[in-house]
Design a protein around this motif. Structure first.
Motif, PDB file in Angstrom:
ATOM      1  N   TYR A  69       0.868  -1.254  -0.178  1.00 27.80           N
ATOM      2  CA  TYR A  69       0.085  -0.043  -0.173  1.00 27.80           C
ATOM      3  C   TYR A  69       0.932   1.212  -0.165  1.00 27.80           C
ATOM      4  CZ  TYR A  69      -4.090   2.796   1.449  1.00 27.80           C
ATOM      5  OH  TYR A  69      -5.241   3.647   1.482  1.00 27.80           O
ATOM      6  N   SER A  70       1.633   1.221   0.920  1.00 26.62           N
ATOM      7  CA  SER A  70       2.692   2.619   0.810  1.00 26.62           C
ATOM      8  C   SER A  70       3.645   2.302  -0.163  1.00 26.62           C
ATOM      9  CB  SER A  70       3.531   2.444   2.411  1.00 26.62           C
ATOM     10  OG  SER A  70       4.381   1.315   2.135  1.00 26.62           O
TER      11      SER A  70
ATOM     12  N   THR B 287       2.080   2.323 -11.995  1.00 30.03           N
ATOM     13  CA  THR B 287       2.039   0.780 -11.893  1.00 30.03           C
ATOM     14  C   THR B 287       1.354   0.296 -10.628  1.00 30.03           C
ATOM     15  OG1 THR B 287       4.208   0.565 -11.281  1.00 30.03           O
ATOM     16  CG2 THR B 287       4.153   0.556 -13.447  1.00 30.03           C
ATOM     17  N   THR B 288       1.137  -0.827 -10.378  1.00 24.93           N
ATOM     18  CA  THR B 288       0.731  -1.553  -9.348  1.00 24.93           C
ATOM     19  C   THR B 288       1.567  -2.158  -8.444  1.00 24.93           C
ATOM     20  OG1 THR B 288      -1.204  -2.761  -8.419  1.00 24.93           O
ATOM     21  CG2 THR B 288      -0.408  -3.483 -10.572  1.00 24.93           C
ATOM     22  N   PRO B 289       1.672  -2.326  -7.197  1.00 25.58           N
ATOM     23  CA  PRO B 289       2.589  -2.948  -6.458  1.00 25.58           C
ATOM     24  C   PRO B 289       2.052  -4.537  -6.168  1.00 25.58           C
ATOM     25  CG  PRO B 289       1.610  -1.527  -4.938  1.00 25.58           C
ATOM     26  CD  PRO B 289       1.204  -1.378  -6.432  1.00 25.58           C
ATOM     27  N   LEU B 290       0.749  -4.676  -6.646  1.00 24.67           N
ATOM     28  CA  LEU B 290       0.206  -5.975  -6.469  1.00 24.67           C
ATOM     29  C   LEU B 290      -0.292  -6.670  -7.815  1.00 24.67           C
ATOM     30  CD1 LEU B 290      -2.118  -5.461  -3.199  1.00 24.67           C
ATOM     31  CD2 LEU B 290       0.274  -6.770  -3.500  1.00 24.67           C
ATOM     32  N   TYR B 291       0.721  -6.770  -8.656  1.00 27.29           N
ATOM     33  CA  TYR B 291       0.105  -7.192 -10.060  1.00 27.29           C
ATOM     34  C   TYR B 291      -0.203  -8.360  -9.971  1.00 27.29           C
ATOM     35  CZ  TYR B 291       0.360  -8.132 -14.738  1.00 27.29           C
ATOM     36  OH  TYR B 291      -0.066  -8.589 -16.187  1.00 27.29           O
TER      37      TYR B 291
ATOM     38  N   GLY C 183      -1.600   5.600   7.972  1.00 23.87           N
ATOM     39  CA  GLY C 183      -0.698   4.523   8.213  1.00 23.87           C
ATOM     40  C   GLY C 183       0.438   4.364   7.134  1.00 23.87           C
ATOM     41  N   ALA C 184      -0.229   4.238   5.985  1.00 19.71           N
ATOM     42  CA  ALA C 184       0.650   3.855   4.673  1.00 19.71           C
ATOM     43  C   ALA C 184       1.542   5.323   4.356  1.00 19.71           C
ATOM     44  CB  ALA C 184      -0.295   3.703   3.469  1.00 19.71           C
ATOM     45  N   PHE C 185       1.058   6.338   4.828  1.00 16.66           N
ATOM     46  CA  PHE C 185       1.990   7.650   4.762  1.00 16.66           C
ATOM     47  C   PHE C 185       3.112   7.352   5.721  1.00 16.66           C
ATOM     48  CE2 PHE C 185       3.053  11.821   6.060  1.00 16.66           C
ATOM     49  CZ  PHE C 185       3.707  12.380   4.634  1.00 16.66           C
TER      50      PHE C 185
END
Length: 186
Positions: free
Chosen positions: A18-19, A36-40, A55-57
């Motif tokens: 997420y972060s 792009t996406t980190p959860l391809y 929290g992600a921040f």
């Protein structure tokens, strides 16, 4: 971190993704390229329901400083536990002038089974803004100084966006306490 491994909790892994996605989207916007996406192949990973945007921040800030997901996770765990223990100390200190009982309360809260069972879930354990909000609200009630109530509201909102779970737990307990503590005047 010395074993070069992450805790085995899905929440930790998702918070990293997420972060990282947040940082990738900011970088893509800044450089005018497609994100792009980190959860391809999942494109809309924000829809998985994690209610921890700030929290992600926090993860992203630590990741920017430490440049390692592994060290970031452990630094954030340390940050969450130390700030939560400090906020419990500050809140308990409102009720007593003694140092040791509030100090012990902070340690015991962070060493409780509930907190240790969720040690690597920032969105479950980050109670610090909520406890500070309660402290500021109590300061407002005792002094009548309206700025305490504004700061309490800001910390309450901050708690909501860091951890909705902790927001509901802390403010639910506060609501119940006010139901039993404040009796209507006859």
């Amino acid at each position: 971190p010395l074993k070069d491994s992450l805790p085995g909790n899905f929440d930790t892994w998702f918070m990293i993704a997420y972060s990282n996605g947040l940082m990738m989207n900011i970088s893509a916007w800044w450089n005018s390229v497609e994100a792009t996406t980190p959860l391809y192949p999942v494109l809309d990973y924000y829809s998985y329901g994690e209610s921890a945007a700030l929290g992600a921040f926090i993860y992203a800030v630590f990741k920017t400083i430490l440049q390692s997901d592994i060290w970031t996770v452990y630094a954030v765990i340390l940050f969450v536990f130390s700030t939560t223990a400090t906020s419990v100390f500050v809140l308990a200190r409102f009720f007593t002038s003694s140092f040791w009982p509030p100090f012990l309360a902070g340690i015991l809260f962070c060493g409780a089974n509930f907190t240790l069972a969720h040690i690597d879930s920032i969105h479950t354990l980050f109670f610090a803004p909520g406890f500070i909000a309660i402290y500021l609200w109590l300061k407002f009630l005792s002094t009548g100084y309206w700025r305490w109530s504004v700061m309490a509201a800001l910390f309450g909102i901050l708690q909501l966006y860091i951890s909705a779970y902790a927001f509901l737990l802390v403010h639910g307990v506060v609501f119940l306490a006010f139901l039993f503590y404040f009796r209507p005047v006859k």
